[in-house]
Enzyme design. Structure first.
Site, mmCIF file in Angstrom:
data_model
loop_
_atom_site.group_PDB
_atom_site.id
_atom_site.type_symbol
_atom_site.label_atom_id
_atom_site.label_comp_id
_atom_site.label_asym_id
_atom_site.label_seq_id
_atom_site.Cartn_x
_atom_site.Cartn_y
_atom_site.Cartn_z
ATOM 1 N N ARG A 37 -5.559 -2.561 8.511
ATOM 2 C CA ARG A 37 -5.509 -4.013 8.296
ATOM 3 C C ARG A 37 -5.805 -4.717 9.622
ATOM 4 O O ARG A 37 -6.828 -4.436 10.207
ATOM 5 C CB ARG A 37 -4.145 -4.411 7.735
ATOM 6 C CG ARG A 37 -4.225 -5.688 6.900
ATOM 7 C CD ARG A 37 -2.885 -6.092 6.384
ATOM 8 N NE ARG A 37 -2.364 -5.143 5.416
ATOM 9 C CZ ARG A 37 -1.749 -5.481 4.295
ATOM 10 N NH1 ARG A 37 -1.595 -6.741 4.001
ATOM 11 N NH2 ARG A 37 -1.296 -4.572 3.482
ATOM 12 N N ASP A 90 -0.180 1.859 8.530
ATOM 13 C CA ASP A 90 -0.722 0.996 9.585
ATOM 14 C C ASP A 90 0.079 0.992 10.901
ATOM 15 O O ASP A 90 -0.432 0.531 11.925
ATOM 16 C CB ASP A 90 -0.831 -0.452 9.092
ATOM 17 C CG ASP A 90 -1.737 -0.597 7.883
ATOM 18 O OD1 ASP A 90 -2.592 0.289 7.683
ATOM 19 O OD2 ASP A 90 -1.581 -1.579 7.135
ATOM 20 N N ARG A 138 1.070 -4.929 -5.717
ATOM 21 C CA ARG A 138 1.243 -6.187 -4.997
ATOM 22 C C ARG A 138 1.541 -7.228 -6.078
ATOM 23 O O ARG A 138 0.953 -7.173 -7.156
ATOM 24 C CB ARG A 138 0.010 -6.507 -4.173
ATOM 25 C CG ARG A 138 -0.197 -5.463 -3.058
ATOM 26 C CD ARG A 138 -1.095 -5.926 -1.944
ATOM 27 N NE ARG A 138 -1.036 -5.012 -0.806
ATOM 28 C CZ ARG A 138 -1.860 -3.975 -0.617
ATOM 29 N NH1 ARG A 138 -2.830 -3.718 -1.476
ATOM 30 N NH2 ARG A 138 -1.733 -3.205 0.446
ATOM 31 N N ASP A 167 2.288 -0.984 11.746
ATOM 32 C CA ASP A 167 2.273 -2.362 12.263
ATOM 33 C C ASP A 167 3.586 -3.104 12.025
ATOM 34 O O ASP A 167 3.594 -4.320 11.870
ATOM 35 C CB ASP A 167 1.102 -3.142 11.629
ATOM 36 C CG ASP A 167 1.224 -3.219 10.112
ATOM 37 O OD1 ASP A 167 2.055 -2.492 9.535
ATOM 38 O OD2 ASP A 167 0.489 -4.012 9.503
ATOM 39 N N THR A 206 4.246 2.489 5.711
ATOM 40 C CA THR A 206 2.854 2.015 5.755
ATOM 41 C C THR A 206 2.081 2.889 6.736
ATOM 42 O O THR A 206 2.604 3.252 7.795
ATOM 43 C CB THR A 206 2.738 0.537 6.181
ATOM 44 O OG1 THR A 206 1.359 0.267 6.510
ATOM 45 C CG2 THR A 206 3.578 0.185 7.396
ATOM 46 N N ASP A 214 5.948 -5.217 6.064
ATOM 47 C CA ASP A 214 6.557 -6.525 6.356
ATOM 48 C C ASP A 214 6.596 -7.452 5.147
ATOM 49 O O ASP A 214 7.568 -8.170 4.928
ATOM 50 C CB ASP A 214 5.767 -7.230 7.469
ATOM 51 C CG ASP A 214 6.182 -6.744 8.847
ATOM 52 O OD1 ASP A 214 7.261 -6.140 8.964
ATOM 53 O OD2 ASP A 214 5.421 -6.983 9.809
ATOM 54 N N GLY A 219 0.837 -1.214 0.000
ATOM 55 C CA GLY A 219 0.000 0.000 0.000
ATOM 56 C C GLY A 219 0.863 1.252 0.000
ATOM 57 O O GLY A 219 1.879 1.297 0.702
#
Ligand code: ADP
Ligand code: F6P
Length: 326
Positions: A177, A133, A78, A135, A131, A109, A17
């Site tokens: 996510r 996120d 992707r 995360d 990202t 990741d 993303g």
């Protein structure tokens, strides 16, 4: 004078993303790469573009006027083929054929797992965390998070205005996510009554319903629920809550607007610092590394170690978010 670079040509790509601040990171890789005496090739569309040999030679001017732009000037994708051993071998062969000895991979990741495979095939790789996120375990900050939470926060403020006017309950779904960082930060920043986090939510909707009824009794005119994407189902949840409480309830899914827009100062600075750090690692001959900002410092980790690290939502933030929603 910086030491001679250990390698002559590097590539840079963005993968997964997109995130605001990726352009600052690309710009930094290009310019620090040049400063360190390396040639830099931009690779379009992540690993997909690498496999399709979609390259562009970059100089300092190729990244002019990009630091304030959202998205990624290199495009992103992707790419399922990169998950296969054949795809990984083909990607390494492409690098060798084009003289690309080192590669900066800006992404999450998943993208780093691809970089790890390329380093096993002899291509020097460095990951940069990009990202919205937040995360990624090996870093306290990921490029794009700050812009995304500010964009979401402003949107939620607007929903809150209309929600209060109509004395409604609003369920607002944010991205992330399977991680709840965007939800947690916005939940606190927007003064929400409830935050549903994938890491902690017990799926006990009756508790939510009781809280809405209690809050009404305490004089609250709106009820904002921030729901993380990892829980989802905001529209059906809204229907059930309205039926159980009698409080008009609407769901708003913020969606991809959270990933766009001009990056905040923080994302431009982190993008610049991490991108330059990555170019320096490659110039110094390092491979299989991920750049992180950890405990107040820019650092780098072995990709395999970084991918094995665990990250947890800050418990104090979860506690305070609840404490302040009375
Ligand atoms: P992110 O990098 O944001 O986590 P994805 O998980 O979608 O995003 O991964 C981005 C791309 O990285 C994937 O489309 C794929 O090309 C590559 N990738 C993901 N996982 C792996 C893996 N285990 N091995 C090799 N490449 C991978
Ligand atoms: O990883 C960033 C992210 O925006 C997540 O928050 C979300 O789950 C996902 O990407 C959405 O991906 P796509 O743009 O492919 O719908």
């Amino acid at each position: 004078m910086a030491a001679e670079p250990k390698i002559k040509t590097i590539g840079v790509l963005t993968s997964g993303g997109d995130a605001p601040g990726m352009n600052a990171a690309i710009r930094a890789v290009v310019r620090e790469g040049i400063n360190r005496g390396m040639k830099v090739k931009g690779i379009y569309q992540g690993y997909k573009g690498l496999l399709n040999e979609e390259f562009v030679d970059m100089d300092a001017r190729s990244v002019s006027d990009t630091i304030s732009r959202g998205g990624t000037i290199l495009y992103t994708a992707r790419c399922a083929q990169m998950r296969t051993p054949d795809g990984q071998k083909a990607a390494a062969d492409v690098c060798r054929r084009h003289g690309i000895e080192g590669l900066v991979v800006i992404g999450g990741d998943g993208s780093f797992a691809g970089a790890e495979k390329l380093s096993e095939q002899g291509i020097n790789t460095v990951g940069v965390p990009g990202t919205i996120d937040l995360d990624i375990a090996c870093t306290d900050y990921t490029i794009g998070f700050d812009t995304a939470i500010n964009t979401a926060m402003e949107a939620i403020d607007k929903v809150r205005d209309t929600s209060t006017s109509h004395e409604r309950c609003s369920i607002i779904e944010v991205m992330g996510r399977n991680a709840g960082y965007i939800a947690l930060w916005c939940g606190i920043a927007n003064g929400s009554e409830d935050i549903l986090l994938p890491e902690t939510y017990d799926y006990d909707e009756q508790k939510l319903i009781n809280n809405i009824i209690d809050c009404r009794k305490r004089g609250k005119r709106h009820h904002i629920i921030i729901n993380a994407e990892g829980i989802g189902h905001s529209s059906s949840m809204a229907r059930r809550i309205e039926a159980a409480t009698g409080v008009e309830t609407r769901a708003t899914i913020l969606g991809h607007m959270q990933r766009g827009g001009s990056p905040t100062c923080r994302d431009r600075v982190f993008g610049s610092m991490m991108g330059a750090y990555a170019a320096d690692l490659l110039a110094d001959g390092k491979t299989n590394r991920v750049v992180g900002f950890y405990h107040g410092e820019y650092v780098d980790f072995d990709i395999s170690e970084a991918l094995a690290m665990q990250k947890h939502l800050p418990e104090d933030m979860v506690r305070v978010s609840k404490a302040l929603s009375i």
